[in-house]
Design a protein around this motif. Structure first.
Motif, PDB file in Angstrom:
ATOM      1  N   GLY A   1       3.399  -0.769  -0.459  1.00 56.54           N
ATOM      2  CA  GLY A   1       2.941   0.564  -0.091  1.00 56.54           C
ATOM      3  C   GLY A   1       2.520   1.356  -1.310  1.00 56.54           C
ATOM      4  O   GLY A   1       1.424   1.923  -1.362  1.00 56.54           O
ATOM      5  N   SER A   2       3.382   1.370  -2.325  1.00 59.43           N
ATOM      6  CA  SER A   2       3.067   2.143  -3.517  1.00 59.43           C
ATOM      7  C   SER A   2       1.887   1.554  -4.266  1.00 59.43           C
ATOM      8  O   SER A   2       1.033   2.277  -4.775  1.00 59.43           O
ATOM      9  CB  SER A   2       4.271   2.179  -4.452  1.00 59.43           C
TER      10      SER A   2
ATOM     11  N   ILE B   1      -0.846   7.656 -14.014  1.00 60.20           N
ATOM     12  CA  ILE B   1      -1.237   6.710 -12.972  1.00 60.20           C
ATOM     13  C   ILE B   1      -0.828   5.289 -13.373  1.00 60.20           C
ATOM     14  O   ILE B   1      -0.255   4.533 -12.582  1.00 60.20           O
ATOM     15  CB  ILE B   1      -2.751   6.799 -12.692  1.00 60.20           C
ATOM     16  N   ALA B   2      -1.084   4.952 -14.646  1.00 61.18           N
ATOM     17  CA  ALA B   2      -0.674   3.619 -15.116  1.00 61.18           C
ATOM     18  C   ALA B   2       0.836   3.484 -15.047  1.00 61.18           C
ATOM     19  O   ALA B   2       1.368   2.426 -14.689  1.00 61.18           O
ATOM     20  CB  ALA B   2      -1.175   3.395 -16.540  1.00 61.18           C
ATOM     21  N   ALA B   3       1.543   4.579 -15.377  1.00 62.81           N
ATOM     22  CA  ALA B   3       3.006   4.535 -15.326  1.00 62.81           C
ATOM     23  C   ALA B   3       3.504   4.304 -13.908  1.00 62.81           C
ATOM     24  O   ALA B   3       4.560   3.705 -13.699  1.00 62.81           O
ATOM     25  CB  ALA B   3       3.592   5.824 -15.881  1.00 62.81           C
ATOM     26  N   LEU B   4       2.733   4.768 -12.922  1.00 65.07           N
ATOM     27  CA  LEU B   4       3.116   4.512 -11.537  1.00 65.07           C
ATOM     28  C   LEU B   4       3.103   3.012 -11.241  1.00 65.07           C
ATOM     29  O   LEU B   4       3.986   2.492 -10.574  1.00 65.07           O
ATOM     30  CB  LEU B   4       2.143   5.207 -10.581  1.00 65.07           C
ATOM     31  N   PHE B   5       2.057   2.326 -11.765  1.00 65.19           N
ATOM     32  CA  PHE B   5       2.013   0.866 -11.593  1.00 65.19           C
ATOM     33  C   PHE B   5       3.238   0.236 -12.253  1.00 65.19           C
ATOM     34  O   PHE B   5       3.929  -0.590 -11.658  1.00 65.19           O
ATOM     35  CB  PHE B   5       0.744   0.288 -12.224  1.00 65.19           C
ATOM     36  N   VAL B   6       3.487   0.651 -13.493  1.00 67.03           N
ATOM     37  CA  VAL B   6       4.620   0.082 -14.231  1.00 67.03           C
ATOM     38  C   VAL B   6       5.928   0.377 -13.489  1.00 67.03           C
ATOM     39  O   VAL B   6       6.748  -0.507 -13.262  1.00 67.03           O
ATOM     40  CB  VAL B   6       4.686   0.664 -15.665  1.00 67.03           C
ATOM     41  N   GLY B   7       6.076   1.659 -13.087  1.00 63.60           N
ATOM     42  CA  GLY B   7       7.302   2.074 -12.409  1.00 63.60           C
ATOM     43  C   GLY B   7       7.560   1.270 -11.149  1.00 63.60           C
ATOM     44  O   GLY B   7       8.691   0.870 -10.877  1.00 63.60           O
ATOM     45  N   ASN B   8       6.497   1.002 -10.405  1.00 64.13           N
ATOM     46  CA  ASN B   8       6.686   0.252  -9.169  1.00 64.13           C
ATOM     47  C   ASN B   8       7.103  -1.181  -9.420  1.00 64.13           C
ATOM     48  O   ASN B   8       7.920  -1.731  -8.682  1.00 64.13           O
ATOM     49  CB  ASN B   8       5.410   0.286  -8.336  1.00 64.13           C
ATOM     50  N   LEU B   9       6.562  -1.744 -10.467  1.00 64.36           N
ATOM     51  CA  LEU B   9       6.964  -3.107 -10.814  1.00 64.36           C
ATOM     52  C   LEU B   9       8.431  -3.104 -11.224  1.00 64.36           C
ATOM     53  O   LEU B   9       9.227  -3.944 -10.785  1.00 64.36           O
ATOM     54  CB  LEU B   9       6.076  -3.619 -11.953  1.00 64.36           C
TER      55      LEU B   9
END
Lengths: 146, 504
Positions: free
Chosen positions: B122-123, B361-369
């Motif tokens: 989802g994220s 925005i990139a941190a969101l990708f990292v955070g989700n991983l």
């Protein structure tokens, strides 16, 4: 009973009047008034609040139950305890003040006195160490300063 | 192409050791807070804002930390839904429907794992959507003049009550109260004191960080004492995880559908995560039809709403970052953070602070991983945390919030204000006045007034100027629809949510 909304609506109506009236009393800005001055937006807001307050008075929702007076006293005591904590941080020091507030809250939520004190002490000391040593945000030591 | 380059630059920001550290800390803290029944993402972010502030973190670091907390709390919400049948906040409600029955069947670990994977999908999908949509919307928003902005702010308030808000007049009232608080202080354009009553502390206005912590955290404490004092949690045992690839593939389509629906719901002002998870679940039930076992522990019934609410969480960042208009309570709190850091969200943000936006925005990708990696093996730890009774946790959470506030300015006065806001928040919640519009009013008030005055000065005091362009008329129409439609649709959605909740 639909008293909550009515009483709240009346209070808000008074607030709307007071707020709007105060706006008309603002001194004229230096250099003369403009068509839109500092009072324009507040006056719009007082109308907005006034209209919604009148609606609440006329069409109130069903009430949510207020807690019994014993619980109200309880909640006031909790608010008061946090105020005392706020006052105590500097003269008495963070650790004792925090032990007091955490223990008090735990106790009021139904924990056993011994556990309350334990939770309060551990969390206060840990938080003090984290804040002072890791994060370098000085919290006052107060009475423990020697 | 330009977007890809910018995103790569963003990754350069997000992959520094410092940023990764903040993403990890934020994810863990967020999951913990989200897992606690009663505390949702808005509370989580509210409690940690003063801390980020007093640490003097850079805007990028603070925002990375807090968006990770946000994402983490959306993940964590499912844990108490599945194990305790208590949703941490409204969007997590739909996860109870099939998650709790799965746990009762001895499949708690599978439910937790599936929900973690669905949350991730989802994220992820919604963040990709954010990458595509946000720059387009930001470019479009550059066309906005003061009149359009004023209409946009009105739209933000009009749609805030949203589908789940009960009484639109109460939303209006809350917004008015917030805007009124915002007017306290010295008027920037004229230098006139407004509502300060000559009190020095009020010259700069009311600090919204204090208001947020008071309204959310302290009022929550008071509610907690009133409702739950003392009760521990009955916990469902968690079995060993037996998840096969086949199980994952089975829920994949549901997750993707949920993610897309959630994203759309998140972007739409006022709709938010509750609607995202609700629509995803209902659609999934329709698609699967009688082949499914919905309401009795169907894994797809866990995957769809989880993907939906996490998709909506990232989707809500689109209007927040591009227009400066938050779509949900938590994004409103994040907006407060940005404004306090002297970063003004809105279309200019993408030009002036490209590093910050793309870094986040990139941190969101990292955070989700990080969240996915964290949540599958470490779920046991979060589960253990739930067995600590709230009678010990809530006092500590309160202490953390107060110390954060104290550290910002080292003044007891701020704490007195915090308690006062807490009491006000308690009373407002008792009369069903929503708190988010109050906060939003405090945040948007100064900008909203500025654009009104600007527009009227340009037109020489002609109020018609507010409705002069096609764009502003369009915004006003949407605003009015946003105010009126929920009155019609709201009761239907709410009663359906309640039906779904009670019929299982």
């Amino acid at each position: 009973m639909r008293l909550n909304d009515r009483v709240f609506g009346i209070l808000m109506l008074i607030l709307a009047f007071g707020y709007g009236w105060e706006a008309t009393q603002f001194p004229e800005p230096f250099g003369g008034g403009e068509s839109v001055g500092p009072e324009t937006f507040p006056i719009i807001l007082s109308f907005l609040l006034g209209i919604s307050a009148v609606y609440l008075i006329l069409k109130p929702d069903p009430d949510e139950a207020w807690p019994a007076s014993k619980m109200l006293l309880e909640l006031s005591a909790v608010a008061l305890a946090i105020l005392v904590f706020a006052w105590a941080i500097e003269p008495i020091g963070f650790i004792p003040a925090a032990i007091m507030i955490v223990s008090y809250l735990c106790w009021r939520m139904g924990a056993k006195p011994k556990n309350c004190l334990l939770t309060g002490t551990i969390s206060s000391v840990v938080m003090f160490l984290i804040f002072n040593n890791m994060l370098e945000l000085a919290l006052p030591l107060g009475l423990l300063e020697f | 192409m330009e977007t890809i380059n910018l995103l790569m630059q963003g990754f350069a920001v997000a992959l520094t050791p410092e940023s990764i550290m903040f993403a990890i800390i934020g994810s863990i803290l967020g999951t913990l807070i989200g897992a606690l029944p009663g505390l949702g993402p808005a509370n989580g972010v509210a409690i940690l804002i003063p801390l980020a502030f007093s640490l003097g973190l850079s805007p990028t670091s603070s925002l990375i930390l807090l968006t990770s907390v946000y994402a983490g709390a959306m993940y964590g919400g499912r844990i108490s839904s599945i194990l305790l049948n208590i949703p941490g906040d409204e969007p997590a409600m739909m996860t109870c429907l099939d998650g709790y029955p799965m746990a009762l069947k001895g499949k708690a670990a599978e439910a937790l794992a599936i929900s973690a994977i669905a949350s991730f999908i989802g994220s992820l999908i919604a963040t990709i959507g954010l990458v595509i949509l946000a720059p387009i919307l930001a470019k479009f928003a550059l066309k906005f003049g003061p009149a359009e902005y004023f209409a946009l702010f009105a739209l933000a308030f009009a749609t805030l009550g949203g589908i789940t808000g009960k009484n639109q007049f109460k939303t209006l009232m809350a917004a008015a109260l917030g805007l009124m608080i915002a007017s306290v202080g010295i008027d920037i354009s004229s230098g006139v004191q407004r509502y300060t009553f000559n009190t020095l502390e009020l010259f700069e206005g009311v600090d919204f960080i204090i208001a947020i912590v008071g309204l959310f955290a302290i009022s929550e404490l008071l509610f907690f004492i009133e409702k739950h004092a003392g009760d521990g949690m009955k916990k469902v045992a968690v079995n060993r995880l037996k998840l096969t690839m086949k199980d994952v593939i089975k829920v994949l389509p549901s997750s993707i559908r949920g993610a897309l629906l959630g994203f759309v719901a998140g972007v739409l002002p006022g709709a938010g995560a509750s609607l995202g998870s609700f629509v995803s679940y209902t659609l999934e039930k329709k698609i699967v039809g009688t082949n499914g076992d919905f309401g009795k522990g169907d894994p797809r019934g866990v995957a769809a709403p989880e993907a939906g609410n996490n998709g909506a969480a990232s989707g809500a960042l689109v209007p927040m970052l591009t227009l400066g208009v938050p779509g949900s309570g938590t994004t409103a709190v994040l907006l407060a953070m940005l404004i306090s850091l002297n970063v003004t969200p809105g279309p200019m943000l993408f030009q002036q602070n490209a590093d910050l936006v793309w870094g986040v925005i990139a941190a969101l990708f990292v955070g989700n991983l990080v969240l996915l990696l964290l949540n599958i093996p470490m779920v046991g730890i979060f589960v253990k945390l739930l067995s600590i009774p709230p009678k010990y946790l809530m006092p500590i959470v309160t202490l953390v919030a107060s110390v954060g506030i104290y550290s910002v300015s080292h003044s007891a006065l701020d704490l007195y204000f915090m308690v006062a806001f807490g009491v006000v928040g308690y009373i407002l919640r008792k009369v069903d006045i929503p708190l988010v519009p109050v906060i939003l009013g405090m945040l948007l008030g100064p900008e909203m007034e500025k654009s009104l005055r600007h527009a009227l000065v340009l037109s020489d005091g002609d109020w018609g100027a507010l409705f002069n362009s096609g764009l502003s008329i369009g915004l006003w129409v949407v605003a009015i629809l946003g105010l009126v439609l929920p009155v019609i649709i709201g009761p239907i959605v709410r009663s359906k949510m309640r039906q779904a909740k009670t019929s299982d």
